[in-house]
Design a protein around this motif. Structure first.
Motif, PDB file in Angstrom:
ATOM      1  N   GLU A 105       0.698  -1.013  -0.252  1.00 41.56           N
ATOM      2  CA  GLU A 105       0.084   0.189   0.410  1.00 41.56           C
ATOM      3  C   GLU A 105       0.791   0.989  -0.193  1.00 41.56           C
TER       4      GLU A 105
ATOM      5  N   MET B   8       1.003   5.405   0.679  1.00 40.18           N
ATOM      6  CA  MET B   8       0.846   6.845   1.189  1.00 40.18           C
ATOM      7  C   MET B   8       1.231   8.489   1.385  1.00 40.18           C
TER       8      MET B   8
ATOM      9  N   ARG C 143      -2.745  10.284   3.608  1.00 34.76           N
ATOM     10  CA  ARG C 143      -3.559   9.262   2.880  1.00 34.76           C
ATOM     11  C   ARG C 143      -3.284   8.264   1.707  1.00 34.76           C
ATOM     12  N   CYS C 144      -4.346   7.276   2.350  1.00 25.77           N
ATOM     13  CA  CYS C 144      -3.673   6.235   1.245  1.00 25.77           C
ATOM     14  C   CYS C 144      -5.559   5.344   0.444  1.00 25.77           C
ATOM     15  N   LYS C 145      -4.742   5.635  -0.756  1.00 27.23           N
ATOM     16  CA  LYS C 145      -5.940   4.866  -1.819  1.00 27.23           C
ATOM     17  C   LYS C 145      -6.095   3.857  -1.478  1.00 27.23           C
ATOM     18  N   PHE C 146      -6.707   2.888  -1.292  1.00 24.06           N
ATOM     19  CA  PHE C 146      -6.703   1.422  -1.102  1.00 24.06           C
ATOM     20  C   PHE C 146      -6.155   0.456  -2.256  1.00 24.06           C
TER      21      PHE C 146
ATOM     22  N   SER D 163     -14.735   7.460   1.727  1.00 26.31           N
ATOM     23  CA  SER D 163     -15.448   7.152   0.108  1.00 26.31           C
ATOM     24  C   SER D 163     -15.944   8.125  -0.413  1.00 26.31           C
TER      25      SER D 163
ATOM     26  N   GLU E  72     -13.953   8.711  -6.199  1.00 24.16           N
ATOM     27  CA  GLU E  72     -12.033   7.949  -6.593  1.00 24.16           C
ATOM     28  C   GLU E  72     -12.201   6.864  -5.317  1.00 24.16           C
TER      29      GLU E  72
ATOM     30  N   LYS F 195     -10.620   5.340   0.651  1.00 24.55           N
ATOM     31  CA  LYS F 195      -9.524   6.093   1.613  1.00 24.55           C
ATOM     32  C   LYS F 195      -9.375   5.834   2.410  1.00 24.55           C
ATOM     33  N   TYR F 196      -8.175   5.958   3.336  1.00 24.23           N
ATOM     34  CA  TYR F 196      -7.923   5.913   4.713  1.00 24.23           C
ATOM     35  C   TYR F 196      -7.154   7.713   4.818  1.00 24.23           C
ATOM     36  N   GLU F 197      -7.403   8.554   5.303  1.00 20.43           N
ATOM     37  CA  GLU F 197      -7.141   9.701   5.874  1.00 20.43           C
ATOM     38  C   GLU F 197      -6.485   9.693   7.619  1.00 20.43           C
TER      39      GLU F 197
END
Length: 154
Positions: A63, A65, A79-82, A105, A108, A111-113
């Motif tokens: 992953e 970030m 931020r991590c776009k899975f 969500s 795009e 995502k995790y922020e």
């Protein structure tokens, strides 16, 4: 150095500029088994970080970030776009994070922020930034493992 060829670092505040520099320093010193630098853009004040992990539920996955220093006046936005969750996997709404992370969500995808409060006076230390990145990484892994576990048990 009044040449347009060079990036003018004085357009960024001292704490932000030095926190960025400290983070680049951290990413060059850390062992790659924890996380590693993929790239960075000084003009955009963005750093891309990646990490690998595996478990009994899946093979080795990666992953990435991004750590954005310009997106907010108050926070550094990690931020991590899975990349390893399909769009058709339903995300459990009752999942909670222990730190400053949250799931977002949008069009795009998922995502995790993680919001890291900026220090207005002093640059953030290498140790402090490492703590934030490790915490975010742990939350991402925990979330992914929970999603894989739920998906396999359905």
């Amino acid at each position: 150095m009044h040449n347009d060829y060079y990036y003018n670092t004085k357009t960024t505040s001292f704490p932000d500029r030095e926190t960025f520099n400290n983070t680049i320093l951290l990413l060059t010193m850390i062992k790659s088994q924890y996380y590693y630098i993929v790239g960075f853009s000084r003009p955009n004040n963005v750093i891309e970080i990646a990490f690998d992990f595996e478990s009994d539920l899946h093979g080795l996955i990666t992953e990435t970030m991004t750590l954005n220093f310009n997106e907010s006046e108050e926070y550094l936005v990690l931020r991590c776009k899975f990349a390893n969750i399909s769009d058709d996997i339903r995300v459990r709404k009752d999942f909670s994070f222990e730190g400053n992370g949250d799931i977002v969500s949008d069009q795009e995808g998922l995502k995790y922020e993680y919001l890291i409060p900026k220090d207005r006076i002093l640059p953030m230390s290498v140790e402090k930034m490492n703590t934030f990145i490790i915490e975010a990484k742990a939350e991402i892994i925990r979330f992914l493992e929970k999603q894989y576990s739920d998906y396999l048990s359905d």
